[in-house]
Design a protein around this motif. Structure first.
Motif, PDB file in Angstrom:
ATOM      1  N   LEU A 299       0.801  -1.226   0.000  1.00 50.17           N
ATOM      2  CA  LEU A 299       0.000   0.000   0.000  1.00 50.17           C
ATOM      3  C   LEU A 299       0.837   1.281   0.000  1.00 50.17           C
ATOM      4  CD1 LEU A 299      -2.734   1.508   0.335  1.00 50.17           C
ATOM      5  CD2 LEU A 299      -2.529   1.140   2.808  1.00 50.17           C
ATOM      6  N   THR A 300       0.466   2.199  -0.875  1.00 50.28           N
ATOM      7  CA  THR A 300       1.007   3.565  -0.843  1.00 50.28           C
ATOM      8  C   THR A 300      -0.152   4.528  -0.652  1.00 50.28           C
ATOM      9  OG1 THR A 300       2.803   2.990  -2.375  1.00 50.28           O
ATOM     10  CG2 THR A 300       2.333   5.330  -2.068  1.00 50.28           C
ATOM     11  N   VAL A 301      -0.072   5.348   0.385  1.00 52.37           N
ATOM     12  CA  VAL A 301      -1.087   6.371   0.637  1.00 52.37           C
ATOM     13  C   VAL A 301      -0.586   7.677   0.035  1.00 52.37           C
ATOM     14  CG1 VAL A 301      -2.275   7.724   2.424  1.00 52.37           C
ATOM     15  CG2 VAL A 301      -1.893   5.263   2.756  1.00 52.37           C
ATOM     16  N   ILE A 302      -1.379   8.264  -0.851  1.00 54.13           N
ATOM     17  CA  ILE A 302      -0.974   9.521  -1.481  1.00 54.13           C
ATOM     18  C   ILE A 302      -1.981  10.611  -1.154  1.00 54.13           C
ATOM     19  CG2 ILE A 302      -0.554  10.693  -3.664  1.00 54.13           C
ATOM     20  CD1 ILE A 302       1.048   8.520  -4.476  1.00 54.13           C
TER      21      ILE A 302
ATOM     22  N   VAL B 258      -2.610   1.958  -4.542  1.00 53.04           N
ATOM     23  CA  VAL B 258      -2.551   3.354  -4.106  1.00 53.04           C
ATOM     24  C   VAL B 258      -3.901   3.785  -3.537  1.00 53.04           C
ATOM     25  CG1 VAL B 258      -2.192   5.746  -4.803  1.00 53.04           C
ATOM     26  CG2 VAL B 258      -0.780   3.949  -5.803  1.00 53.04           C
ATOM     27  N   LEU B 259      -3.837   4.400  -2.366  1.00 52.79           N
ATOM     28  CA  LEU B 259      -5.027   5.008  -1.786  1.00 52.79           C
ATOM     29  C   LEU B 259      -4.825   6.523  -1.841  1.00 52.79           C
ATOM     30  CD1 LEU B 259      -7.727   4.484  -0.312  1.00 52.79           C
ATOM     31  CD2 LEU B 259      -6.449   4.616   1.836  1.00 52.79           C
TER      32      LEU B 259
ATOM     33  N   ILE C 285      -6.397  10.214 -10.176  1.00 54.05           N
ATOM     34  CA  ILE C 285      -6.429   8.771 -10.385  1.00 54.05           C
ATOM     35  C   ILE C 285      -6.002   8.409 -11.805  1.00 54.05           C
ATOM     36  CG2 ILE C 285      -8.091   6.863 -10.630  1.00 54.05           C
ATOM     37  CD1 ILE C 285      -9.279   7.963  -7.944  1.00 54.05           C
ATOM     38  N   GLU C 286      -6.402   9.234 -12.765  1.00 59.62           N
ATOM     39  CA  GLU C 286      -5.995   8.991 -14.148  1.00 59.62           C
ATOM     40  C   GLU C 286      -4.466   9.047 -14.268  1.00 59.62           C
ATOM     41  OE1 GLU C 286      -8.235  11.401 -16.986  1.00 59.62           O
ATOM     42  OE2 GLU C 286      -6.396  11.477 -18.199  1.00 59.62           O
ATOM     43  N   GLN C 287      -3.858  10.040 -13.610  1.00 64.73           N
ATOM     44  CA  GLN C 287      -2.390  10.166 -13.695  1.00 64.73           C
ATOM     45  C   GLN C 287      -1.681   9.026 -12.980  1.00 64.73           C
ATOM     46  OE1 GLN C 287      -0.140  13.521 -13.689  1.00 64.73           O
ATOM     47  NE2 GLN C 287      -1.612  14.822 -14.741  1.00 64.73           N
ATOM     48  N   LEU C 288      -2.257   8.572 -11.851  1.00 67.29           N
ATOM     49  CA  LEU C 288      -1.621   7.462 -11.127  1.00 67.29           C
ATOM     50  C   LEU C 288      -1.764   6.165 -11.913  1.00 67.29           C
ATOM     51  CD1 LEU C 288      -2.677   8.460  -7.529  1.00 67.29           C
ATOM     52  CD2 LEU C 288      -0.342   8.403  -8.421  1.00 67.29           C
ATOM     53  N   ASN C 289      -2.870   5.982 -12.601  1.00 66.61           N
ATOM     54  CA  ASN C 289      -3.015   4.819 -13.479  1.00 66.61           C
ATOM     55  C   ASN C 289      -1.994   4.879 -14.603  1.00 66.61           C
ATOM     56  OD1 ASN C 289      -5.062   3.273 -12.244  1.00 66.61           O
ATOM     57  ND2 ASN C 289      -6.646   4.623 -13.062  1.00 66.61           N
ATOM     58  N   ALA C 290      -1.780   6.088 -15.137  1.00 70.29           N
ATOM     59  CA  ALA C 290      -0.786   6.253 -16.197  1.00 70.29           C
ATOM     60  C   ALA C 290       0.616   5.943 -15.658  1.00 70.29           C
ATOM     61  CB  ALA C 290      -0.845   7.659 -16.766  1.00 70.29           C
ATOM     62  N   ALA C 291       0.840   6.172 -14.353  1.00 69.47           N
ATOM     63  CA  ALA C 291       2.131   5.861 -13.731  1.00 69.47           C
ATOM     64  C   ALA C 291       2.195   4.385 -13.321  1.00 69.47           C
ATOM     65  CB  ALA C 291       2.371   6.766 -12.528  1.00 69.47           C
ATOM     66  N   GLN C 292       1.223   3.585 -13.792  1.00 76.08           N
ATOM     67  CA  GLN C 292       1.195   2.129 -13.613  1.00 76.08           C
ATOM     68  C   GLN C 292       1.011   1.635 -12.182  1.00 76.08           C
ATOM     69  OE1 GLN C 292       4.562   0.504 -15.786  1.00 76.08           O
ATOM     70  NE2 GLN C 292       4.098   1.884 -17.484  1.00 76.08           N
TER      71      GLN C 292
ATOM     72  N   ARG D 198      -3.663  -0.751  -8.347  1.00 71.52           N
ATOM     73  CA  ARG D 198      -5.079  -0.518  -8.069  1.00 71.52           C
ATOM     74  C   ARG D 198      -5.182   0.807  -7.331  1.00 71.52           C
ATOM     75  NH1 ARG D 198      -8.441  -4.510  -4.198  1.00 71.52           N
ATOM     76  NH2 ARG D 198      -7.407  -3.259  -2.605  1.00 71.52           N
ATOM     77  N   VAL D 199      -6.013   1.698  -7.817  1.00 69.17           N
ATOM     78  CA  VAL D 199      -6.115   3.028  -7.220  1.00 69.17           C
ATOM     79  C   VAL D 199      -7.526   3.233  -6.682  1.00 69.17           C
ATOM     80  CG1 VAL D 199      -5.722   5.485  -7.553  1.00 69.17           C
ATOM     81  CG2 VAL D 199      -4.511   3.851  -9.001  1.00 69.17           C
ATOM     82  N   ARG D 200      -7.598   3.581  -5.393  1.00 70.55           N
ATOM     83  CA  ARG D 200      -8.881   3.914  -4.776  1.00 70.55           C
ATOM     84  C   ARG D 200      -8.788   5.293  -4.147  1.00 70.55           C
ATOM     85  NH1 ARG D 200     -10.573  -1.502  -1.332  1.00 70.55           N
ATOM     86  NH2 ARG D 200     -11.397  -2.699  -3.094  1.00 70.55           N
ATOM     87  N   GLY D 201      -9.943   5.900  -3.880  1.00 70.73           N
ATOM     88  CA  GLY D 201      -9.965   7.212  -3.267  1.00 70.73           C
ATOM     89  C   GLY D 201     -10.578   7.172  -1.875  1.00 70.73           C
ATOM     90  N   ALA D 202     -10.067   8.018  -0.975  1.00 70.99           N
ATOM     91  CA  ALA D 202     -10.634   8.172   0.367  1.00 70.99           C
ATOM     92  C   ALA D 202     -10.753   9.659   0.661  1.00 70.99           C
ATOM     93  CB  ALA D 202      -9.732   7.513   1.407  1.00 70.99           C
TER      94      ALA D 202
END
Ligand code: IMP
Ligand code: MG
Length: 172
Positions: A30-33, A89-90, A106-113, A116-120
């Motif tokens: 997990l990476t919290v951003i 990534v959260l 989220i689009e940019q983090l997906n582009a950075a591969q 799985r990206v979720r939002g909180a």
């Protein structure tokens, strides 16, 4: 200002979110951003409630300039983010309003591969607007009013309040 959510309520909710996230991410990298600047208070409280090894990073997004209370053009800078390739990534933000900010991040983090990206978010402003994306974790739904405190600002002030309050006519 009118107080909407007291400090104790926020702390209890953040603890609950932390337990939920701990259960959901056990065994995953997990990476919290956090999204600067509004999420810094939530990020610092939340990561101490997640009982897992994790990495923390920040990115910058801003769409309000000075005294504006309606969003302007969105500026995004993910260069401060650690490498998210192959990691869950959260993304943590203070508030979900139109969803534009989180969707762009989220689009940019997906582009950075990221894998799985979720939002909180702490707050979710209820509006009638249709959107194609919703935060996975949230603390409180609130009406469509301008709020400050617990990281949220108006003209860069009030971020350090431990509670969330709605601005009233004389406050702008
Ligand atoms: P969105 O892109 O419309 O979802 O807006 C989210 C961003 O706008 C958040 O990261 C906040 O920084 C800011 N924002 C939205 N509503 C408020 C508010 O009521 N008070 C302070 N900032 C807000
Ligand atoms: Mg913000």
């Amino acid at each position: 200002m009118r107080r909407l959510i007291e400090a104790e309520e926020i702390q209890a909710k953040v603890a609950q979110l932390g337990r939920q996230i701990t259960d959901d991410y056990r065994g995953r990298p997990l990476t919290v951003i956090g999204v600067l600047t509004g999420s810094m208070v939530l990020v610092s409280d939340l990561i101490r409630r997640i009982e897992l090894p994790l990495r923390v990073g920040m990115i910058q997004a801003s769409s309000y300039r000075g005294k504006a209370t309606v969003p302007g053009e969105l500026a995004l800078d993910i260069s401060l983010s650690p490498d998210v390739r192959g990691r869950d990534v959260l993304v943590v933000d203070d508030i979900f309003d139109t969803g534009r900010t989180l969707a762009a991040v989220i689009e940019q983090l997906n582009a950075a591969q990221a894998s799985r990206v979720r939002g909180a978010v702490l707050l979710w402003k209820e509006r009638r607007l249709e959107r194609d994306w919703e935060p996975h974790y949230f603390g409180f739904k609130i009406p469509d009013v301008f709020v400050v405190g617990y990281g949220l600002d108006y003209n860069d002030e009030h971020r350090s309040l431990p509670y969330v309050a709605a601005l009233e006519d004389g406050d702008f």
